[in-house]
Design an enzyme around this catalytic site. Structure first.
Site, short mmCIF file in Angstrom:
data_model
loop_
_atom_site.label_atom_id
_atom_site.label_comp_id
_atom_site.label_asym_id
_atom_site.label_seq_id
_atom_site.Cartn_x
_atom_site.Cartn_y
_atom_site.Cartn_z
N SER A 564 -9.35 -57.13 -17.21
CA SER A 564 -8.47 -57.46 -18.32
C SER A 564 -7.64 -58.69 -17.96
O SER A 564 -8.18 -59.75 -17.71
CB SER A 564 -7.62 -56.25 -18.68
OG SER A 564 -7.06 -56.38 -19.95
N ASP A 649 -14.45 -53.64 -27.80
CA ASP A 649 -13.15 -53.83 -27.16
C ASP A 649 -12.14 -54.40 -28.16
O ASP A 649 -12.39 -55.42 -28.79
CB ASP A 649 -13.29 -54.79 -25.98
CG ASP A 649 -12.12 -54.73 -25.03
OD1 ASP A 649 -10.99 -54.46 -25.48
OD2 ASP A 649 -12.33 -54.94 -23.82
N HIS A 684 -12.47 -51.24 -24.43
CA HIS A 684 -11.75 -51.82 -23.30
C HIS A 684 -11.78 -50.94 -22.06
O HIS A 684 -11.84 -51.44 -20.94
CB HIS A 684 -10.30 -52.07 -23.71
CG HIS A 684 -9.57 -53.00 -22.80
ND1 HIS A 684 -9.89 -54.33 -22.67
CD2 HIS A 684 -8.53 -52.78 -21.95
CE1 HIS A 684 -9.07 -54.91 -21.80
NE2 HIS A 684 -8.24 -53.98 -21.35
#
Length: 712
Positions: A564, A649, A684
């Site tokens: 991330s 995501d 995600h």
């Protein structure tokens, strides 16, 4: 975009031998990589033109986009075909460390003991409760294994039982886009009520009347949590009333109930500003009252006790926060009074309120501290912890009238324990120790240490290391260096049985506590954001150089990993110092910083201006552009790279890593391997289920181990 992907938080163990005889590594495989078509697009801002040949990859419904992603997946499969059996073995090895038939330590709330169980060969939790006594009959709330049937992804969250214990509200996501549908179940009859509340965060809060439910809705386009609704049981969701709308698109909003059960709180916050509203839980139809109106730079959170609120805040330039209190009748900041003053070297992180005790969690020189105080002043002490590579945190403590504190402790070499601590007698009871199955684990076989690198500007950067005993500093050790460094999120040194699959094969694991986290206090975070963001990247690089200089490893054996915002870190260090690393794993990486932060239609973007800066302002635009990984890909040699993403995501859109990989393929001058794996079903956080997630880790580990010539 950018919350930390859980890559190492699954915890287990094993003993395996290294085999470095096989030299059939990824780079020896010969397959033609897919080439994305270049479609010239120019972005214009502040008189600047940025060429973006792969902008078209954001067209989610375009068959050409799907085709490209599938070709990348096929290429990844071919390039890693020789490691597939190894991946399966790693998966089974990691799974074997998990106690499949397991249960949480029960906690008591409002007359019931609540328990979460797992059964053998099942991926999802089973939620149970028992009335009053632990030997009472089990009452099934949900078997998520049954609920997940027919779904490639399943996540249930926000279980919220009504005050009379008869109803439970819960949220379900079957897409992995963190958009939850709230449902309500009658726990007496088992009936699932017809109302379904879509596009929510999944969490909700009951008022005292057992029929009024408050919840948070998301904007359907940006997924920003922007409205609080009031739902009345038995009425259609279409009739729900908006009780608060957060119209500033740099803020998110949420709702919860105080531990005292007296107040419902609506919170709104941006990166550096907070505003709360309150209403009594037994008067849910009344209008919410502003606790303290938002003031730029003023952050606070509130807890209720007696006839007062306790306020954790940075008021009066309290950079590391302080604790204040105020009467529930006059809550504006001019009435706040100090309880625990600000300290320059100690970060005040959180509090837990009990009838007779106040418990404070702090961070001092990077280490977790738990301070226990009696309200009457008769006791004030810290729980003792005895090393520099541990993690301690307060657990689930919903009971207000108790002298028992539940907390958890683990360390890089020590499995997690759940502990009940009697704050009066100072006696502790270990309720559960994490079992490490699979045979051969002994924490005495491992060593941990905290070391300090020196950054280019002279700042000392801490790192937490763990490895097997007997490793020599001869430069031949493979090292996996992990980092994040954003949002003030701190990666504490924690135990992981999954990680043992690397340690037992000779790897050293290093957590770089770089600026951008709050490891060394709030200033540590401030020095790694906005126009100081590059400190995060150079800190990581300086940690790498230190590991090499001290003989832990060499560039031929050094690997980096982040997810991330940590994936942004990976992209930045690859551009700045690619020669330091043999391989990089970038999971769901936030790499197209300028384009994303200029697009306020992308989920979560506007709420992050205080973290990264607003590129609509030229100063921030130019600074972002100077480090944005996608914008700074150049014709040079890069390490071996594995990039992972999820098609659904909602935080880092799939097209960011896809564009980045396409541009790297176009410009890189090396013959190292570059792989992109897009999970077409996930978002995600990756795959759902406790075992499916291990397959993602096995893929990452096999990539690293294969580069070291280790195949068993």
């Amino acid at each position: 975009m950018k919350s930390l992907k859980v890559m190492f938080l699954l915890s287990l163990i094993f003993g395996a031998s290294c085999n470095t005889n096989s030299k059939k590594t990824l780079e020896t495989e010969v397959h033609q990589p897919p080439i994305a078509e270049k479609k010239e697009t120019y972005h214009k801002k502040h008189g600047d033109r940025r060429l973006d040949n792969y902008f078209w990859l954001k067209e989610r419904e375009n068959p050409e986009v799907i085709d490209y992603l599938e070709r990348e997946n096929d290429y990844n499969d071919k390039m890693t075909a020789h490691t597939k059996d190894f991946q399966k073995n790693l998966f089974e090895e990691m799974k074997a460390r998990i106690k499949e038939e397991d249960a949480s330590v029960p906690y008591k709330y409002n007359g019931y003991w609540y328990i979460t169980k797992f059964e053998k060969n099942k991926d999802y939790p089973i939620y149970l409760r028992k009335e009053e006594r632990l030997d009472a009959k089990e009452e099934l709330l949900f078997d998520c294994n049954k609920e997940a049937e027919g779904h490639s992804y399943f996540n249930m969250k926000g279980l919220n039982v009504s005050p009379d214990n008869s109803l439970v509200a819960f949220g379900v996501d079957t897409v992995s886009r963190r958009n939850y549908t709230i449902r309500i179940k009658n726990l007496k009859t088992g009936e699932l009520y017809p109302e379904a509340i879509d596009a929510s965060t999944g969490s909700s809060t009951w008022a005292a009347d057992n029929k009024t439910l408050f919840y948070t809705k998301k904007d359907p386009k940006t997924l920003r949590s922007h409205k609080i609704y009031r739902h009345i049981l038995g009425t259609p969701a279409s009739e729900d009333v908006v009780v608060y709308s957060e119209d500033d698109d740099t803020f998110n909003t949420y709702v919860y109930k105080t531990k005292s059960d007296k107040y419902i709180i609506i919170g709104s916050n941006s990166t550096m500003t907070t505003e709360c509203r309150i209403v009594k839980a037994d008067a849910p139809l009344e209008e919410f009252k502003v606790f303290q109106e938002r003031t730029r730079g003023l952050e606070y959170s509130i807890a209720h006790y007696g006839d007062e609120f306790y306020v954790l805040t940075n008021k009066d330039n309290a950079t590391n926060f302080k604790l204040m209190k105020v009467s529930e009748k006059e809550t504006a900041k001019e009435n706040w009074v100090d309880v625990i003053p600000h300290r320059e070297n100690v970060l005040l992180e959180d509090i837990e309120i009990f009838k007779d005790y106040l418990v404070i969690t702090e961070r001092d020189n990077g280490l977790n501290k738990i301070n226990i105080k009696r309200w009457d002043g008769k006791a004030d002490y810290y729980l003792p912890f005895d090393n520099e590579t541990y993690t301690a945190y307060i657990g689930t403590n919903p009971d207000f009238d108790t002298q028992v504190l539940r907390y958890s402790y683990n360390a890089l070499t020590t499995p997690n324990s759940v502990i009940d601590f009697d704050m009066e007698t100072k006696e502790k009871e270990v309720k559960k120790e994490q079992e490490v199955l699979g045979g051969g684990f002994d924490k005495e076989n491992y060593v941990s240490e905290r070391i300090w690198a020196t950054a280019a500007d002279g700042t000392k950067i801490p790192m937490s290391l763990v490895y097997r005993k007997g490793i020599q500093k001869n430069g031949k050790n493979p090292v996996l260096q992990y980092g994040y460094g954003s949002y003030g999120s701190t990666i504490d040194p924690y135990f992981s049985t999954v990680r043992l699959s690397l340690l037992d094969r000779g790897f050293i694991f290093a957590i770089a506590h770089i600026r951008g986290s709050e490891y060394l206090g709030r200033n540590w975070y401030e020095d790694g954001k906005l126009l100081k963001k590059k400190n995060t990247f150079t800190d990581f690089i300086d940690c790498s150089k230190f590991l090499i200089a001290e003989g832990y490893t060499t560039p031929e054996h050094l690997y980096a990993m982040g997810g991330s915002a940590g994936g942004l870190l990976m992209g930045a260090v690859m551009n700045l110092a690619p020669e330091l690393y043999n391989g990089v794993v970038a999971a769901v990486p936030f790499v197209d910083v300028v384009t994303t932060m200029l697009d306020d239609s992308i989920p979560l973007t506007t709420g992050e201006y205080d973290e990264w800066g607003n590129p609509n302002e030229k100063e921030y635009y130019e600074y972002m552009k100077s480090y944005s990984p996608y914008d700074n890909v150049a014709a040079k040699e890069y390490p071996n790279v594995l990039v992972t993403t999820g098609f659904h995501d909602s935080q880092v859109q799939y097209w960011e890593p896809a564009k980045w990989v396409a541009k790297l393929r176009e410009l890189k001058t090396d013959k190292n391997v570059l792989l992109l794996h897009t999970d077409m079903d996930a978002g995600h956080g990756g795959a759902s289920g406790r075992f499916e997630a291990l397959k993602d880790v096995a893929e990452e580990y096999a990539f690293l181990l294969d580069l070291e010539g280790i195949n068993k």
